[in-house]
Enzyme design. Structure first.
Site, PDB file in Angstrom:
ATOM      1  CB  ALA A   8      -0.919   0.014   1.233  1.00  0.00           C
ATOM      2  CB  CYS A   9       2.046   3.628  -2.276  1.00  0.00           C
ATOM      3  SG  CYS A   9       0.995   3.760  -3.739  1.00  0.00           S
ATOM      4  N   PRO A  10       0.740   5.750  -0.429  1.00  0.00           N
ATOM      5  CG  PRO A  10       2.011   7.430   0.548  1.00  0.00           C
ATOM      6  CD  PRO A  10       2.134   6.158  -0.216  1.00  0.00           C
TER       7      PRO A  10
END
Length: 474
Positions: A8-10
């Site tokens: 998960a990335c921003p």
């Protein structure tokens, strides 16, 4: 060893899925059983079953935002930045298998209720440093805010297509449609930017109980004129104040129900609001005013230097923390009527994938067949302002690719600022130039992007070695 991984990335776009892809490839190469669940912009192709979680020896959390940990109770958890999985998945999996990364036992306590949220910084971050935790909270708020900014900003830009003053009643160019677009985009979506930012940060720190104080803190940033910086501070204030209230106020069981609906929101809102009104708002307003005046008064040379720095930082980690921080700062300046920095950031952010794609077209002997094929898609990513399109090339050859893209983006940012380019849209890449009145000095802007891309391609020509030999003729 059975490993289940969450990526998960921003923004939930490039790093999330690049990490997923690289983990799967590395697992296949190493002969490991790795299942990956993505928490990105689109629904994950695979969701862990209870049996998957039960059989897992290790839960790998490769994320730069908060991940819900309740379902992993009593499991061995290893947490790393998503960029580590994206850039060195094989090394990461080897480190896990060899015991170089020590897992922690996930919180065994039952999931906290809304009335008594747990310290999400401790639960979700585990062994992370406090700096990493602060960054996760910050980027969670930014991630929540970005859709409001993008939707609102582009709707405002569309209203300008009728004329800069077309949304003003009584103006000679007044258009009801322009006013409607302006009211939706500016009066509603864009106006929610600061409350949503503060709300997201506060919720990340203290759970659902932090929503109220965070939203109010963001509104206080608007009322005090402290703007984007004020909303950042308000979000953290609200979150940690809410956390302290939850952890240190204990009521008898008979009246415990008053805590989430009365005690926590009342005290957290009061304290956050008072601090913003009495201590935070005015100094930050003065600082923001000074910064706005400084940026507005820059001459061509100083503007070019600032654009150079912005451009280099945008390119350096290709959508990572430094990139997000610079773009977030530029978006914040938009609320103060300063539109040059966001134009420089967007131009600089398009250059890395565009420059690399151009190099794969012009200098084919420097790239593998797969890289040349990927280059066709990389053009689209670059034009769309998705800087992460450069990551696969940078991972494969960082010592040559990163200097090339940093130089090209620095040039694009410098030229954009020096030529007085400005953007009233915070995203959209090259496509926003087709909306009238959105980009100031369109030709200069296109020149900045083209020059930066060409510089990146030329540097790659000189730095990269030939790795393929063209087929003989005849």
């Amino acid at each position: 060893m059975n490993i289940i991984a969450i990526t998960a990335c921003p923004t939930g776009v490039a790093h999330t899925y690049l990490a997923e892809s690289n983990l799967k490839k590395a697992a296949k190469k190493l002969g490991l059983n790795v299942l990956v669940e993505t928490q990105g912009a689109i629904e994950s192709e695979y969701i862990f079953s209870e049996d998957d979680i039960h059989r897992a020896d290790v839960v790998l959390i490769a994320a730069d935002k908060k991940v819900e940990m309740a379902r992993f109770q009593h499991k061995n958890v290893i947490e790393v930045p998503v960029t580590r999985a994206a850039k060195d998945a094989e090394g990461l999996l080897n480190a896990i298998v060899n015991g170089e990364l020590a897992p922690r036992l996930a919180n065994s306590a039952p999931q906290a209720s809304a009335s008594e949220p747990a310290n999400s910084a401790r639960e979700a971050s585990g062994s992370r440093s406090w700096i990493s935790e602060i960054y996760v909270h910050l980027i969670t708020g930014v991630n929540l805010m970005i859709p409001f900014v993008v939707a609102g900003g582009i709707l405002i830009a569309l209203s300008f297509s009728f004329g800069i003053t077309a949304a003003t009643p009584g103006d000679a160019n007044f258009s009801p449609i322009a006013k409607m677009l302006s009211d939706i985009g500016g009066g509603s979506a864009f106006a929610l930017m600061l409350p949503i930012l503060a709300l997201g940060i506060s919720q990340s720190v203290s759970g659902k109980a932090g929503i109220v104080a965070g939203a109010v803190g963001g509104m206080m940033a608007i009322h005090t004129g402290s703007g984007f910086l004020g909303a950042l501070i308000a979000g953290f204030l609200a979150g940690y104040i809410t956390l302290l209230i939850n952890n240190h106020i204990h009521l008898p069981k008979a009246v415990a129900g008053l805590k989430p609906i009365l005690i926590v929101p009342l005290l957290s809102v009061l304290l956050t609001g008072a601090l913003m009104a009495l201590l935070i708002g005015e100094p930050i307003k003065m600082l923001l005013g000074w910064l706005t005046d400084f940026l507005s008064s820059l001459g061509n040379t100083n503007a070019a230097i600032l654009g150079l720095l912005f451009g280099m930082m945008v390119a350096f980690d290709m959508g990572g923390p430094l990139n997000k921080t610079v773009c977030m700062f530029a978006i914040g300046l938009m609320s103060s009527g300063v539109y040059g920095p966001i134009a420089a950031c967007m131009a600089a952010g398009m250059v890395p994938p565009l420059g690399i794609a151009l190099a794969t077209t012009l200098f084919r002997r420097k790239f593998t067949e797969q890289e040349r094929e990927t280059g066709k898609v990389t053009y689209i990513l670059g034009l769309s302002f998705i800087t992460e399109g450069a990551i696969p090339y940078a991972v494969a050859d960082p010592l040559r690719v990163i200097p090339a893209i940093v130089a090209g983006s620095g040039l694009a940012g410098a030229l954009s600022m020096m030529l007085g380019c400005a953007s009233r849209a915070p995203h959209g890449g090259i496509f926003v130039i087709f909306i009238p009145n959105v980009i100031s000095n369109v030709m200069g802007y296109l020149f900045a992007i083209a020059a930066g891309s060409l510089l990146t391609a030329l540097i790659l020509l000189f730095l990269k070695k030939d790795i393929s030999v063209p087929a003989k003729q005849g």
